[in-house]
Design an enzyme around this catalytic site. Structure first.
Site, short mmCIF file in Angstrom:
data_model
loop_
_atom_site.label_atom_id
_atom_site.label_comp_id
_atom_site.label_asym_id
_atom_site.label_seq_id
_atom_site.Cartn_x
_atom_site.Cartn_y
_atom_site.Cartn_z
N ASP A 175 28.56 -40.13 61.74
CA ASP A 175 29.50 -40.08 62.87
C ASP A 175 28.95 -40.80 64.10
OD1 ASP A 175 27.52 -38.34 63.61
OD2 ASP A 175 28.83 -36.60 63.90
N HIS B 230 25.91 -40.37 65.56
CA HIS B 230 24.97 -39.67 66.44
C HIS B 230 23.56 -40.21 66.25
CE1 HIS B 230 24.30 -36.90 62.87
NE2 HIS B 230 23.04 -37.00 63.31
N GLU C 211 25.68 -35.47 69.41
CA GLU C 211 26.92 -35.55 68.65
C GLU C 211 28.00 -36.30 69.41
OE1 GLU C 211 26.69 -34.77 65.69
OE2 GLU C 211 25.97 -32.75 65.26
N ASP D 153 13.91 -34.16 68.23
CA ASP D 153 14.73 -32.95 68.25
C ASP D 153 14.08 -31.84 67.44
OD1 ASP D 153 15.20 -34.13 65.70
OD2 ASP D 153 17.07 -35.01 66.41
#
Length: 260
Positions: free
Chosen positions: A135, A137, A142, A66
């Protein structure tokens, strides 16, 4: 999915062993590179092997997961610069052989499509290093991300920006709101996924990844569908796993020749 529970320093050695095996066994090895805290000890171990044992990256290709959108080319937290500092320059990896999505492109969708094409042209990723967010990811996929998603622009959640503020002088307002990221479908095409996580703050995400239902609400759970996925965790990150004892017994009984 294989789960290995061990001290953090041992996890880094195991991941480096798997990467070295790829580098030594393939004519044109292709590695998937992650940023964040999780892979740093792995990069340290690879740099040590390069310096002391001559481990070579000259024939390898590297593809980043990314990149932030909108950071200046010389910004220290631009992921291309982070990868150069943390691994590429330390092991003599030619800069032109390490590629990331272009977060400075004027046409971001076209840049994402071109990145997908470059991975395919290299023959796909042999081994992809991954971390996991609190979370759930992976890369910047996400919660709510499509399990079949490809490289695209994403809006970062407030939680992710707060988690990453430590890299921006603890100022969440400096953390970009958008990024380009490989999609979950893109990541799943790598031949081997190796995810590392340490610390109790990752325990719930690891529990969901390994033992929860496959769900876009916990994006990393898509790894349950991968034919060769390895999860490397310390005891703190494994503290919510219901089958931790079984994972330990399984790994202890594994033939040494199998590796990861």
């Amino acid at each position: 999915m294989e789960v290995v529970i061990a001290p953090a320093e041992e996890l880094a050695v195991l991941a480096a062993d798997a990467i070295e095996a790829v580098l030594r066994s393939r004519d044109e090895p292709v590695l998937g590179l992650a940023t964040g805290s999780s892979p740093l000890a792995v990069y340290d171990e690879l740099a040590r092997r390069h310096a002391e044992q001559g481990l070579s990256f000259e024939r390898a290709r590297g593809f980043m997961l990314d990149e932030y959108v909108g950071l200046a080319e010389d910004h220290p937290q631009r992921y291309r610069n982070v990868i150069a500092t943390e691994i590429a320059e330390r092991v003599g990896w030619p800069a032109e052989r390490v590629t990331g999505p272009d977060g400075a492109a004027t046409d971001l969708p076209a840049a994402c499509a071109a990145y997908e094409e470059s991975i395919a042209a290299a023959g796909g990723v042999d081994l992809q290093i991954l971390g996991i967010g609190t979370d759930g990811h992976i890369a910047f996929n996400e919660p709510g991300s499509s399990l079949a998603s490809r490289t695209r622009i994403k809006t970062l959640t407030r939680q992710t920006r707060e988690d990453n503020a430590r890299f921006f002088d603890d100022d969440v307002d400096q953390v970009p709101t958008h990024c380009l990221t490989q999609g979950l479908g893109t990541i799943m095409e790598a031949r081997h996924l190796v995810l590392l996580a340490t610390g109790r703050h990752k325990a719930e995400a690891i529990h969901q990844l390994v033992e929860g239902p496959v769900s876009a609400m916990w994006p990393a759970t898509v790894m349950q569908w991968h034919q060769h996925a390895t999860v490397l965790v310390d005891e703190a990150a494994a503290s919510r796993l219901q089958l931790a004892a079984y994972y330990g017994q399984t790994y202890a009984s594994k033939p040494a020749w199998q590796g990861l």
